[in-house]
Design a protein around this motif. Structure first.
Motif, PDB file in Angstrom:
ATOM      1  N   THR A  66       0.853  -1.182   0.000  1.00  0.00           N
ATOM      2  CA  THR A  66       0.000   0.000   0.000  1.00  0.00           C
ATOM      3  C   THR A  66       0.887   1.229   0.000  1.00  0.00           C
ATOM      4  O   THR A  66       1.827   1.326   0.792  1.00  0.00           O
ATOM      5  CB  THR A  66      -0.921   0.014   1.241  1.00  0.00           C
ATOM      6  N   ASP A  67       0.595   2.150  -0.895  1.00  0.00           N
ATOM      7  CA  ASP A  67       1.374   3.376  -1.025  1.00  0.00           C
ATOM      8  C   ASP A  67       1.409   4.131   0.301  1.00  0.00           C
ATOM      9  O   ASP A  67       0.389   4.254   0.988  1.00  0.00           O
ATOM     10  CB  ASP A  67       0.762   4.261  -2.117  1.00  0.00           C
TER      11      ASP A  67
ATOM     12  N   THR B 245       1.777   7.311   0.930  1.00  0.00           N
ATOM     13  CA  THR B 245       1.117   8.621   0.966  1.00  0.00           C
ATOM     14  C   THR B 245      -0.317   8.584   0.443  1.00  0.00           C
ATOM     15  O   THR B 245      -1.118   9.435   0.804  1.00  0.00           O
ATOM     16  CB  THR B 245       1.915   9.653   0.143  1.00  0.00           C
ATOM     17  N   ASP B 246      -0.646   7.599  -0.394  1.00  0.00           N
ATOM     18  CA  ASP B 246      -1.994   7.485  -0.947  1.00  0.00           C
ATOM     19  C   ASP B 246      -2.499   6.060  -0.730  1.00  0.00           C
ATOM     20  O   ASP B 246      -2.158   5.154  -1.499  1.00  0.00           O
ATOM     21  CB  ASP B 246      -1.993   7.833  -2.436  1.00  0.00           C
ATOM     22  N   PRO B 247      -3.305   5.827   0.318  1.00  0.00           N
ATOM     23  CA  PRO B 247      -3.743   4.459   0.639  1.00  0.00           C
ATOM     24  C   PRO B 247      -4.636   3.826  -0.429  1.00  0.00           C
ATOM     25  O   PRO B 247      -4.882   2.622  -0.391  1.00  0.00           O
ATOM     26  CB  PRO B 247      -4.501   4.624   1.956  1.00  0.00           C
ATOM     27  N   ASP B 248      -5.103   4.615  -1.396  1.00  0.00           N
ATOM     28  CA  ASP B 248      -5.893   4.048  -2.489  1.00  0.00           C
ATOM     29  C   ASP B 248      -5.022   3.388  -3.552  1.00  0.00           C
ATOM     30  O   ASP B 248      -5.518   2.651  -4.400  1.00  0.00           O
ATOM     31  CB  ASP B 248      -6.769   5.127  -3.139  1.00  0.00           C
ATOM     32  N   LYS B 249      -3.726   3.664  -3.493  1.00  0.00           N
ATOM     33  CA  LYS B 249      -2.785   3.045  -4.423  1.00  0.00           C
ATOM     34  C   LYS B 249      -2.288   1.739  -3.805  1.00  0.00           C
ATOM     35  O   LYS B 249      -1.598   1.741  -2.782  1.00  0.00           O
ATOM     36  CB  LYS B 249      -1.603   3.967  -4.694  1.00  0.00           C
TER      37      LYS B 249
END
Length: 183
Positions: free
Chosen positions: A93-94, A96-100
């Protein structure tokens, strides 16, 4: 006279991770969508000695081992499930961006497959005498993502039920019927 009420047809549900009563564990993986149904079968190997007088014809047979096998296709292509049963798969999981999110699969040798008790249950059937419990089941997953006309994407799932040396009876592969029945 035969009983036509005991003819069962239809799809099944495969649950990887159930307790000793057949109830799903909190981290279980459930495949309740299959295409073409679920196939369960056993494979037994044999030692069959011969004698000079019989040529290649064996004179007797000894079992050398049995495993249970499960095969099915599922349109449930959620890779989150693959991470639970494939020792070579990880989720990233990214920061800075948990959607990535990405899933990475390595191919190095030496990773032992996790094993759990699994259950095959005919869809819509609540009678536990129709259930099959695999005592020590590992899921063997190889990606086979088809992108083709007139068909949907699906995963092929193969599982092996190994003899469980800690079970009673020792070497238990599967139980057909109500797992809660006591002797």
């Amino acid at each position: 006279m035969s009983n036509v009420d005991k003819i069962y047809a239809g799809p099944g549900i495969f649950t990887w991770g159930v307790d000793e009563n057949g109830d799903p564990n909190p981290d279980s993986v459930v495949f309740d969508l299959t295409q073409g149904g679920i196939r369960f079968f056993t494979e037994t190997t044999y030692f069959e000695p011969t004698t000079d007088q019989t040529g290649t014809a064996p004179v007797k047979s000894f079992t050398t081992g049995t495993v249970g096998k499960v095969e099915f296709d599922t349109p449930d292509t959620d890779f989150e499930n693959v991470v639970k049963f494939n020792a070579n798969a990880t989720k990233v999981t990214d920061g800075t961006d948990p959607d990535k999110v990405k899933y990475q699969v390595t191919g190095l040798a030496g990773r032992e497959l996790p094993r759990k008790r699994a259950m095959i249950q005919p869809q819509g059937i609540t009678d536990p005498s129709r259930f099959i419990y695999l005592e020590s089941c590992g899921v063997k997953f190889d990606a086979n993502a088809n992108f083709q006309l007139d068909d949907n994407q699906k995963f092929t799932i193969n599982a092996t039920a190994y003899p469980d040396l800690k079970a009673t009876p020792r070497g238990l592969i599967y139980t057909w019927g109500d797992i809660t029945a006591k002797a």
